[in-house]
Design an enzyme around this catalytic site. Structure first.
Site, PDB file in Angstrom:
ATOM      1  N   CYS A  35      40.968  81.064  20.891  1.00 58.45           N
ATOM      2  CA  CYS A  35      39.712  81.130  20.173  1.00 58.45           C
ATOM      3  C   CYS A  35      38.502  81.219  21.095  1.00 58.45           C
ATOM      4  O   CYS A  35      37.389  81.135  20.630  1.00 58.45           O
ATOM      5  CB  CYS A  35      39.592  79.912  19.270  1.00 58.45           C
ATOM      6  SG  CYS A  35      39.905  78.384  20.144  1.00 58.45           S
TER       7      CYS A  35
HETATM    8  C1  SAM Z   1      44.461  77.205  20.861  1.00 61.45           C
HETATM    9  S1  SAM Z   1      45.868  77.117  21.897  1.00 61.45           S
HETATM   10  C2  SAM Z   1      47.125  76.735  20.724  1.00 61.45           C
HETATM   11  C3  SAM Z   1      47.411  75.286  20.586  1.00 61.45           C
HETATM   12  C4  SAM Z   1      48.576  74.968  19.678  1.00 61.45           C
HETATM   13  N1  SAM Z   1      48.447  75.607  18.388  1.00 61.45           N
HETATM   14  C5  SAM Z   1      48.748  73.468  19.481  1.00 61.45           C
HETATM   15  O1  SAM Z   1      48.609  72.993  18.354  1.00 61.45           O
HETATM   16  O2  SAM Z   1      49.035  72.763  20.462  1.00 61.45           O
HETATM   17  C6  SAM Z   1      46.198  78.803  22.263  1.00 61.45           C
HETATM   18  C7  SAM Z   1      47.400  79.030  23.177  1.00 61.45           C
HETATM   19  O3  SAM Z   1      47.614  80.435  23.276  1.00 61.45           O
HETATM   20  C8  SAM Z   1      48.172  80.698  24.537  1.00 61.45           C
HETATM   21  N2  SAM Z   1      47.990  82.126  24.831  1.00 61.45           N
HETATM   22  C9  SAM Z   1      46.829  82.781  25.088  1.00 61.45           C
HETATM   23  N3  SAM Z   1      47.045  84.091  25.263  1.00 61.45           N
HETATM   24  C10 SAM Z   1      48.377  84.279  25.119  1.00 61.45           C
HETATM   25  C11 SAM Z   1      49.209  85.425  25.213  1.00 61.45           C
HETATM   26  N4  SAM Z   1      48.708  86.651  25.477  1.00 61.45           N
HETATM   27  N5  SAM Z   1      50.531  85.251  25.036  1.00 61.45           N
HETATM   28  C12 SAM Z   1      51.062  84.020  24.772  1.00 61.45           C
HETATM   29  N6  SAM Z   1      50.313  82.906  24.684  1.00 61.45           N
HETATM   30  C13 SAM Z   1      48.991  83.025  24.849  1.00 61.45           C
HETATM   31  C14 SAM Z   1      47.418  79.772  25.474  1.00 61.45           C
HETATM   32  O4  SAM Z   1      48.158  79.535  26.653  1.00 61.45           O
HETATM   33  C15 SAM Z   1      47.230  78.522  24.590  1.00 61.45           C
HETATM   34  O5  SAM Z   1      48.204  77.553  24.871  1.00 61.45           O
END
Ligand code: SAM
Length: 338
Positions: free
Chosen positions: A85
């Site tokens: 986000c």
């Molecule tokens: C807002 S966090 C999600 C947290 C999770 N929903 C929780 O409740 O713990 C977003 C996650 O997306 C991952 N992320 C970002 N870009 C990504 C990508 N291209 N592929 C896989 N994961 C990704 C980040 O590493 C991060 O851990």
């Protein structure tokens, strides 16, 4: 409900969203994230889940099929996830790049849904997403709803105030709930009348010994002096003028103003401010919260252990969906639709 229902999770981070679904009785069969410390935390706390440490853009239908075959899973009932986000938050307003490619990651989330064909999809994001527009001035909200429709899903969204859902923290998050089922009306769990506050959560934590992720930061004397002068519920503005930051402006020394989370001390009878990876002052002690205390105010249980450096752990907690909120949503889905 006769059998446990299967969940696949994307952008799983440390697994806050997943933990709530697991506690509600779902079976988390597949999770994914490309960030190493989050992957280690996830694997440690969900040893029975197949974890794909991959960039979502590289996840192919075959990779998903192989992962599900390993666990002998035939159907995914619910997909959950919170695409990153950074580009939607108010904090990033000044340098918001509307064409930032991270804004497009939700399209990969939709791609996963088209492959897995779950009955329900739950997507979490910052509430500000609802007022953001892309480089062609189209609201993201409409784009997301349309993408769900094109994939064969009806979707609705609601902004949640987490302190009304068992989380002692003010946090505004939007949840999109989408379904391919024609027989159901999309609804959301109702908020509690009672607001959750900090005191009882930290008190419960203090009963446990040998807690992990509970390292206390030692502060410089000038920082400690400021901390001592902040009353419960107060912040930087409550400091006497001689302790505030000073800056030269037009040849004169002026007192600097700061935003409301700077040097914020929590109040036991109020919810916490939104937990980010900034420092937050303990309500009763002259020090910052530990990562364990932040995790507690995020409703992680005391035995959920985070992996990585202090900074990486703090970021995983700040990123997470509070498990108590996730659990309410998960229970609502179970009760209303299965
Ligand atoms: C807002 S966090 C999600 C947290 C999770 N929903 C929780 O409740 O713990 C977003 C996650 O997306 C991952 N992320 C970002 N870009 C990504 C990508 N291209 N592929 C896989 N994961 C990704 C980040 O590493 C991060 O851990």
């Amino acid at each position: 409900m006769s059998k446990r229902l299967n969940v696949a999770s994307f952008f799983s981070g440390c697994g806050g969203f997943d933990l709530g679904f697991e506690k509600a009785g779902f079976n988390i069969v597949l999770a994914s994230d490309f960030w190493e410390p989050a992957a280690r935390t996830y694997r440690r706390n969900f040893p029975n889940t197949e974890f794909l440490q991959e960039d979502i853009r590289n996840i192919s239908p075959k990779m998903l099929k192989d992962a599900l075959d390993k666990r002998n899973v035939k159907k995914i009932h619910v997909v959950i996830g919170g695409p990153p986000c950074q580009c939607f938050t108010r904090l990033n307003n000044n340098n918001l790049r509307r064409d930032d490619e991270r804004n497009q990651l939700f399209r990969d989330y939709i791609r996963m849904i088209k492959i897995l064909k779950p009955d329900f999809v739950v997507m979490e994001n910052v509430a500000d997403l609802l007022v953001r527009k892309d480089e062609h001035d189209k609201p993201f909200r409409d784009m997301i709803l349309r993408s769900f429709n094109r994939a064969g899903y009806r979707a609705k969204y609601k902004v949640f105030e987490t302190e009304k859902y068992g989380v002692p923290q003010k946090r505004r998050r939007v949840i999109f709930l989408a379904t391919s089922r024609k027989d159901v009306e999309i609804t959301f769990p109702k908020e509690s009348k009672k607001i959750s506050v900090v005191g009882p959560f930290l008190k419960r934590l203090s009963k446990h010994k040998n807690l992990k992720n509970h390292e206390i930061t030692i502060n410089e004397p000038h920082v400690l002096e400021r901390i001592k002068h902040i009353p419960p519920g107060g912040y930087y503005e409550h400091l006497p003028d001689h302790l505030k930051v000073k800056k030269m402006r037009n040849g004169k020394l002026v007192t600097v103003k700061r935003y409301g989370s700077y040097y914020r001390r929590l109040h036991n009878e109020q919810p916490s401010i939104t937990i980010t990876n900034n420092y937050i002052i303990h309500p009763d002690e002259d020090r910052y919260l530990t990562n364990r205390e932040k995790a507690t105010l995020h409703t992680f249980p005391h035995n959920f252990v985070f992996e990585g450096t202090l900074e990486a752990v703090s970021q995983q907690i700040a990123n997470a969906v509070p498990p108590a909120l996730a659990e309410r949503i998960a229970k609502h889905i179970l009760k209303e639709y299965y």
